[in-house]
Write a protein that holds these residues in place. Structure first.
Motif, mmCIF file in Angstrom:
data_model
loop_
_atom_site.group_PDB
_atom_site.id
_atom_site.type_symbol
_atom_site.label_atom_id
_atom_site.label_comp_id
_atom_site.label_asym_id
_atom_site.label_seq_id
_atom_site.Cartn_x
_atom_site.Cartn_y
_atom_site.Cartn_z
ATOM 1 N N LEU A 280 28.425 -17.048 31.751
ATOM 2 C CA LEU A 280 27.790 -16.255 30.687
ATOM 3 C C LEU A 280 27.857 -16.967 29.345
ATOM 4 N N LEU A 281 28.883 -17.795 29.143
ATOM 5 C CA LEU A 281 28.966 -18.544 27.888
ATOM 6 C C LEU A 281 27.833 -19.560 27.787
ATOM 7 N N LEU A 282 27.364 -20.085 28.919
ATOM 8 C CA LEU A 282 26.247 -21.028 28.888
ATOM 9 C C LEU A 282 24.988 -20.385 28.319
ATOM 10 N N VAL A 283 24.850 -19.079 28.484
ATOM 11 C CA VAL A 283 23.705 -18.373 27.911
ATOM 12 C C VAL A 283 23.726 -18.493 26.391
ATOM 13 N N VAL A 284 24.924 -18.547 25.802
ATOM 14 C CA VAL A 284 25.065 -18.725 24.354
ATOM 15 C C VAL A 284 24.898 -20.192 23.981
ATOM 16 N N LEU A 285 25.639 -21.074 24.663
ATOM 17 C CA LEU A 285 25.559 -22.503 24.355
ATOM 18 C C LEU A 285 24.131 -23.024 24.509
ATOM 19 N N GLY A 286 23.453 -22.585 25.551
ATOM 20 C CA GLY A 286 22.067 -22.994 25.790
ATOM 21 C C GLY A 286 21.086 -21.943 25.335
ATOM 22 N N GLY A 287 21.365 -21.333 24.217
ATOM 23 C CA GLY A 287 20.528 -20.239 23.716
ATOM 24 C C GLY A 287 19.072 -20.618 23.539
ATOM 25 N N LEU A 288 18.813 -21.872 23.151
ATOM 26 C CA LEU A 288 17.420 -22.291 22.974
ATOM 27 C C LEU A 288 16.688 -22.303 24.305
ATOM 28 N N PHE A 289 17.346 -22.801 25.355
ATOM 29 C CA PHE A 289 16.728 -22.802 26.677
ATOM 30 C C PHE A 289 16.389 -21.377 27.105
ATOM 31 N N VAL A 290 17.290 -20.457 26.812
ATOM 32 C CA VAL A 290 17.064 -19.053 27.162
ATOM 33 C C VAL A 290 15.872 -18.498 26.384
ATOM 34 N N ALA A 291 15.814 -18.800 25.082
ATOM 35 C CA ALA A 291 14.727 -18.303 24.244
ATOM 36 C C ALA A 291 13.376 -18.832 24.704
ATOM 37 N N VAL A 292 13.319 -20.113 25.052
ATOM 38 C CA VAL A 292 12.069 -20.710 25.531
ATOM 39 C C VAL A 292 11.616 -20.031 26.819
ATOM 40 N N THR A 293 12.560 -19.785 27.721
ATOM 41 C CA THR A 293 12.226 -19.123 28.985
ATOM 42 C C THR A 293 11.744 -17.699 28.753
ATOM 43 N N LEU A 294 12.430 -16.982 27.874
ATOM 44 C CA LEU A 294 12.031 -15.605 27.573
ATOM 45 C C LEU A 294 10.630 -15.561 26.966
ATOM 46 N N SER A 295 10.271 -16.582 26.184
ATOM 47 C CA SER A 295 8.931 -16.590 25.583
ATOM 48 C C SER A 295 7.857 -16.648 26.665
ATOM 49 N N VAL A 296 8.127 -17.384 27.739
ATOM 50 C CA VAL A 296 7.168 -17.473 28.841
ATOM 51 C C VAL A 296 7.109 -16.144 29.588
ATOM 52 N N VAL A 297 8.273 -15.558 29.865
ATOM 53 C CA VAL A 297 8.323 -14.274 30.578
ATOM 54 C C VAL A 297 7.596 -13.196 29.783
ATOM 55 N N ILE A 298 7.868 -13.124 28.488
ATOM 56 C CA ILE A 298 7.236 -12.113 27.629
ATOM 57 C C ILE A 298 5.731 -12.330 27.575
ATOM 58 N N GLN A 299 5.326 -13.588 27.408
ATOM 59 C CA GLN A 299 3.894 -13.890 27.321
ATOM 60 C C GLN A 299 3.158 -13.464 28.588
ATOM 61 N N VAL A 300 3.705 -13.820 29.737
ATOM 62 C CA VAL A 300 3.046 -13.504 31.006
ATOM 63 C C VAL A 300 3.022 -12.003 31.253
ATOM 64 N N PHE A 302 3.340 -9.480 29.081
ATOM 65 C CA PHE A 302 2.518 -8.744 28.106
ATOM 66 C C PHE A 302 1.036 -8.970 28.367
ATOM 67 N N PHE A 303 0.679 -10.200 28.746
ATOM 68 C CA PHE A 303 -0.731 -10.490 28.999
ATOM 69 C C PHE A 303 -1.228 -9.736 30.229
ATOM 70 N N ARG A 304 -0.410 -9.672 31.272
ATOM 71 C CA ARG A 304 -0.815 -8.954 32.474
ATOM 72 C C ARG A 304 -0.950 -7.457 32.222
ATOM 73 N N ARG A 309 -1.995 -11.588 24.010
ATOM 74 C CA ARG A 309 -0.874 -12.527 23.951
ATOM 75 C C ARG A 309 0.052 -12.212 22.786
ATOM 76 N N VAL A 310 1.350 -12.407 23.019
ATOM 77 C CA VAL A 310 2.339 -12.260 21.946
ATOM 78 C C VAL A 310 2.419 -13.548 21.135
ATOM 79 N N PHE A 311 2.397 -14.684 21.820
ATOM 80 C CA PHE A 311 2.492 -15.999 21.178
ATOM 81 C C PHE A 311 1.150 -16.721 21.281
ATOM 82 N N ARG A 312 0.915 -17.624 20.346
ATOM 83 C CA ARG A 312 -0.320 -18.416 20.416
ATOM 84 C C ARG A 312 -0.381 -19.205 21.725
ATOM 85 N N MET A 313 0.781 -19.688 22.150
ATOM 86 C CA MET A 313 0.893 -20.381 23.429
ATOM 87 C C MET A 313 2.362 -20.377 23.831
ATOM 88 N N ALA A 314 2.612 -20.290 25.096
ATOM 89 C CA ALA A 314 3.974 -20.400 25.609
ATOM 90 C C ALA A 314 4.049 -21.687 26.438
#
Length: 359
Positions: A280-300, A302-304, A309-314
């Motif tokens: 679970l600490l890796l979720v904090v240490l790699g917070g950027l990786f998590v944020a990038v992944t969440l942007s794709v999940v949210i985009q897909v 929300f679009f469906r 779209r929430v973001f211009r591009m994911a």
């Protein structure tokens, strides 16, 4: 301490010296990157840049680790261990899946290699094999590389999974982080720089666990982990390999790591988290990786649901590019976010130790 510096130094040296050789070889073989048609137009100029540079990262990490052990031959009890080898197995295994993906892209001149099913099956085989093996190989104290508990900074006692539950969760965790690094690998040097910082954090964490190991000292705040020093060597070698590759991968990149590198690095980080009991600490240490992944999940998602779209591009870094940020601006600011995430994660790790040590 000397062995840690040796692992990092040789990981760096192998990577920084072997990368230009790989650039020359892959360019001669025609191993150029295909660019997705729906991406930012500025990326089209990168078409043909040599890819599969992740082979250098994997080779430098393994090489740095093994060479460090050559300097430990005269020290009893300091050979290769189950924990170190299992993390490297996970890195090499997922790197092989990525290599197949990259090869198909090059072979058929397209931006997509393995289909989603084939890639997930590859991650499933490697991830499950790692998880099953990690529950075996107990040391003299009966400690295995992984435990059947969910962990944060150490095992969380109420969250016992059992062997089957652990294997399932470990696979999801490994697949999730390998794909997260893969999604983040979209700009020159972004994934390599962020991965280097997280590897640096795990070098500190595993060495701290080594100096506060419950098998060698029974004090408050000690850690029940197997082979912490050997895990430190893996993390240090990975840090050096990422930095050496980054020398040639910064914008404008002379070579891309490809899925070979991104899946391998995701596996390395996930493996380090499992054997240090810090998933679970890796979720904090790699917070950027998590944020990038969440942007794709949210985009897909929300679009469906709304056809909007929430973001211009994911993924997220392309959103900021289309918002007017230059590529270098996005990279440096994302590095800064990762640096802050790593600092915060290390702070949480140390605060936990202070609590358990009663200080």
């Amino acid at each position: 301490m000397r062995s840690i510096l040796i692992a990092a130094a040789f990981g760096l040296a192998i990577s920084i010296l072997a990368t230009p050789v790989a650039v020359h070889l892959f360019r001669r073989k025609g191993f150029g990157q295909e660019i997705r048609d729906d991406g930012p137009e500025s990326h089209l100029a990168k078409k043909g840049t040599p890819t599969m540079g992740g082979t250098v990262i994997v080779g430098a990490t393994v090489g740095g680790y093994l060479i460090a052990h050559l300097f430990l031959l005269d020290q009893p009890g300091r050979g290769v261990t189950a924990s170190g080898l299992l993390v490297l197995f996970l890195m090499v295994g997922l790197g092989t899946v990525g290599f197949l993906d990259d090869y198909l892209k090059i072979r058929f001149r397209r931006s997509l290699g393995l289909n989603k099913t084939a890639k997930l099956v590859g991650q499933l085989v490697v991830g499950v094999a790692f998880a099953v093996l990690a529950l075996n190989f107990p040391d003299e104290a009966g400690i295995t590389p992984a435990s059947e508990f969910v962990s944060y900074v150490r095992d969380i006692d109420p969250l016992f999974l059992g062997s089957v539950g652990f294997v399932i969760l470990a696979y999801l965790f490994i697949a999730g982080f390998s794909n997260a690094v893969n999604l983040t690998d979209g700009l020159d040097g972004l994934a390599a720089g962020c991965s280097a910082m997280v590897c640096g954090a795990y070098t500190v964490i595993s060495f701290w666990q080594f100096t506060h190991d419950c098998t060698s000292e029974s004090i408050a705040g000690c850690y029940t982990v197997r082979d912490p020093l050997d895990v430190t060597l893996v993390a240090a070698a990975g840090l050096g390999a990422c930095l050496g590759f980054l020398w040639w991968n910064t914008s404008p990149a002379r070579i891309f790591m490809g899925d070979t590198g991104s899946l391998a690095l995701g596996g390395l980080l996930a493996g380090l988290a499992v054997v240090t009991r810090t998933e679970l600490l890796l979720v904090v240490l790699g917070g950027l990786f998590v944020a990038v992944t969440l942007s794709v999940v949210i985009q897909v998602a929300f679009f469906r649901a709304t056809r909007r779209r929430v973001f211009r591009m994911a993924p997220l870094h392309h959103h900021f590019e289309l918002a007017g940020w230059t590529e270098n601006t996005v990279i440096v600011r994302f590095w800064l976010v990762t640096g802050m995430s790593v600092a915060f994660g290390l702070g949480l790790f140390y605060a936990d130790w202070l609590t358990f040590a009663g200080l």
